[in-house]
Enzyme design. Sequence first.
Site, mmCIF file in Angstrom:
data_model
loop_
_atom_site.group_PDB
_atom_site.id
_atom_site.type_symbol
_atom_site.label_atom_id
_atom_site.label_comp_id
_atom_site.label_asym_id
_atom_site.label_seq_id
_atom_site.Cartn_x
_atom_site.Cartn_y
_atom_site.Cartn_z
ATOM 1 C CG ASP A 256 -2.086 -0.838 1.098
ATOM 2 O OD1 ASP A 256 -2.538 -1.137 -0.130
ATOM 3 O OD2 ASP A 256 -2.785 -1.097 2.028
ATOM 4 C CE LYS B 212 -7.970 -0.129 -2.728
ATOM 5 N NZ LYS B 212 -7.232 -0.945 -2.301
ATOM 6 C CG MET C 34 -8.943 7.455 5.475
ATOM 7 S SD MET C 34 -9.473 5.812 4.871
ATOM 8 C CE MET C 34 -10.585 5.328 6.185
#
Length: 316
Positions: free
Chosen positions: A102, A124, A239
Amino acid sequence: HRVWCVRSDDADAATAWTPATGHSEGVTVAVLTTNAKGRDPRHTAAIRDAVVEGLRDGTLVAPHHRTRTPGVALVGGGPGDPDLITVRGRRLLAEADVVIADRLGPRDLLAELPPHVEVIDAAKIPYGRFMAQEAINNALIEHARQGKAVVRLKGGDPYVYGRGMEEVQALAEAGIACTVVPGISSSISVPGAAGIPVTHRGVAHDFTVVSGHIAPDDERSLVDWAALAKLRGTLVILMGVDKIGAIARTLMAGGKSADTPVAVVQEGTTAAQRRVDATLATVAETVLAENVKPPSVIVIGEVVSVRPDSSPRASE
């Protein structure tokens, strides 16, 4: 008398020297140095200890003679600092044939991998390149079926907003063994690195971790923001940088004071870490003015104002 004499108290007076030995997972390490400095048994023992520790935590590995375990290891890499990965996670990484990493994992560790290890970027990035979850699942299954040792390196902990269980379920359906290695979650480590305790005596007895990737007024949201507004403890939002304006308005509408301290910590535990302080009323404009970007952890609550030189409150 022509008898060899080992002197542990005075190496220069000895006529023979024995190695400092240690053991790690069936391997015996023996260190024997011969120069003037090396004859000091404390120096030799220190080298022995460093080698043994390197074998145990995976920082020292012999790639062509390592033990390979086919299958998948789902490894939580921690918040970003390479030193914050667990010993077990680092050892599995050193034994891998394939690493699917990641963006938020400790990517500096990838540079230490041997040349034969295949590294797949599963980043991502918000509004950027994107590897779909189904493609990640398929890559894990494909490489594992080839008999390779596969490490899925994730940021933080695999089960804290990391879609770890989705990958475990996909592997289980394919009949592939999976080892899950917990990691240090950014929800507590990043505030800590920025000098913020998520709990503190007399200030906060609880903390709540929330995903902020979906706005409070979005019908897909599973968060009870009205209930969160009434809590007296610490609120940690992951986030949520681009939604912080809507989040702050919702919390204030639910009764949380506009003066509630807020800290936003960008790229916590890394060399690029920075902390921006505000209040619930000003955090949206502050984030824009300071150009705060993901990954960032947002901390809301009185613990933001706790400093090292402040005393604990009397009440429990």
